[in-house]
Design an enzyme around this catalytic site. Sequence first.
Site, PDB file in Angstrom:
ATOM      1  N   SER A 125      -1.165 -21.860 -48.030  1.00 42.81           N
ATOM      2  CA  SER A 125      -1.403 -22.986 -47.118  1.00 42.81           C
ATOM      3  C   SER A 125      -0.288 -24.013 -47.269  1.00 42.81           C
ATOM      4  O   SER A 125      -0.153 -24.668 -48.308  1.00 42.81           O
ATOM      5  CB  SER A 125      -2.750 -23.640 -47.415  1.00 42.81           C
ATOM      6  N   HIS A 170      -0.290 -19.860 -43.794  1.00 42.82           N
ATOM      7  CA  HIS A 170      -1.489 -20.552 -43.281  1.00 42.82           C
ATOM      8  C   HIS A 170      -1.125 -21.985 -42.898  1.00 42.82           C
ATOM      9  O   HIS A 170      -0.591 -22.740 -43.720  1.00 42.82           O
ATOM     10  CB  HIS A 170      -2.559 -20.528 -44.378  1.00 42.82           C
ATOM     11  N   ASP A 206      -2.531 -25.621 -41.415  1.00 42.87           N
ATOM     12  CA  ASP A 206      -3.751 -26.424 -41.239  1.00 42.87           C
ATOM     13  C   ASP A 206      -3.519 -27.585 -40.288  1.00 42.87           C
ATOM     14  O   ASP A 206      -2.792 -28.525 -40.622  1.00 42.87           O
ATOM     15  CB  ASP A 206      -4.189 -26.970 -42.601  1.00 42.87           C
ATOM     16  N   MET A 232      -5.113 -30.785 -38.382  1.00 39.99           N
ATOM     17  CA  MET A 232      -6.257 -31.705 -38.473  1.00 39.99           C
ATOM     18  C   MET A 232      -6.070 -32.848 -37.482  1.00 39.99           C
ATOM     19  O   MET A 232      -4.950 -33.334 -37.309  1.00 39.99           O
ATOM     20  CB  MET A 232      -6.340 -32.287 -39.889  1.00 39.99           C
ATOM     21  N   HIS A 278      -5.016 -22.471 -38.593  1.00 38.21           N
ATOM     22  CA  HIS A 278      -6.387 -22.949 -38.832  1.00 38.21           C
ATOM     23  C   HIS A 278      -6.543 -24.310 -38.172  1.00 38.21           C
ATOM     24  O   HIS A 278      -6.014 -25.309 -38.665  1.00 38.21           O
ATOM     25  CB  HIS A 278      -6.607 -23.017 -40.358  1.00 38.21           C
ATOM     26  N   MET A 326      -8.488 -27.433 -37.368  1.00 40.84           N
ATOM     27  CA  MET A 326      -9.621 -28.295 -37.723  1.00 40.84           C
ATOM     28  C   MET A 326      -9.641 -29.452 -36.733  1.00 40.84           C
ATOM     29  O   MET A 326      -9.401 -30.613 -37.074  1.00 40.84           O
ATOM     30  CB  MET A 326      -9.472 -28.781 -39.174  1.00 40.84           C
ATOM     31  N   MET A 329     -14.976 -21.388 -45.228  1.00 38.95           N
ATOM     32  CA  MET A 329     -14.477 -22.545 -45.979  1.00 38.95           C
ATOM     33  C   MET A 329     -15.234 -22.627 -47.305  1.00 38.95           C
ATOM     34  O   MET A 329     -16.465 -22.626 -47.327  1.00 38.95           O
ATOM     35  CB  MET A 329     -14.700 -23.849 -45.198  1.00 38.95           C
ATOM     36  N   ASP A 351     -10.941 -19.985 -47.845  1.00 34.87           N
ATOM     37  CA  ASP A 351      -9.995 -21.105 -47.870  1.00 34.87           C
ATOM     38  C   ASP A 351     -10.600 -22.309 -48.595  1.00 34.87           C
ATOM     39  O   ASP A 351     -11.646 -22.810 -48.184  1.00 34.87           O
ATOM     40  CB  ASP A 351      -9.666 -21.461 -46.411  1.00 34.87           C
TER      41      ASP A 351
END
Length: 221
Positions: free
Chosen positions: A9, A34, A36, A38, A67, A69, A138, A176
């Site tokens: 990540s 990966h 992330d 957000m 991913h 979010m 998660m 994760d």
Amino acid sequence: MMKPLISPSLLAADFANLQRDIDSINRSEADWLHLDVMDGVFVPNISFGFPVMKRIAELSRKPLDVHLMIVQPEKFMNEVKEMRAMTMNVHYEACIHHHRVIQQIKEAGMKAAITLNPSTPVAMLSDIIQDLDMVLLMSVNPGFGGQKFIPHTLTKVKELKDLIERMHSKALIEVDGGVNLETGRQLVHAGADVLVAGNAIFKAPDMTDMIHRLKNLKAEE
Ligand code: DX5
Ligand code: ZN
């Protein structure tokens, strides 16, 4: 036995030296990268967005495991597709029409994954599991790296594996949050196929070696 896939990540990387860190991942045994995203609404934090990821995509030689979010992730289908992501992970809790979103991700040429928060039961996926390429469980509440692994995730991995086998699904199980050598070993033995790790990899004295050790957790026994 299959070795787990490793998806570092990038959230735990040194953002002032992203190219250096991406190069290290490129040269390592990592399988994916990966990313992330957000939005400060779905989770109480903001990470990075598409202008940054566009450049990351150009530098990475590993397939991108994105991913999201964010609320209404389907709004950004084209942006994710244009960065040539391999997988688009959307949160179960952030979507209403899961079946439609999954079909759209596949039509866009990407692998489709649904992510479950720690409090969302695996059973919520029973009517969609056959359409999924992957489920991301998660093992921390999303929003931050460096949190402690929630042990109940191990039970969820086993439940998900049962559901996948019962429904003849081909979905991979990815986990994760708080993954390190110890929790990683437990996860692999519970049936996880893919391990995401941020701090365990990027804050390790030797990133390449840590990736190698995570990759070979099964062979260790
Ligand atoms: C958390 C993110 C994770 C995070 C994991 O919301 O989805 O991918 O970067 O970081 P570690 O491995 O440090 O828990
Ligand atoms: Zn993540």
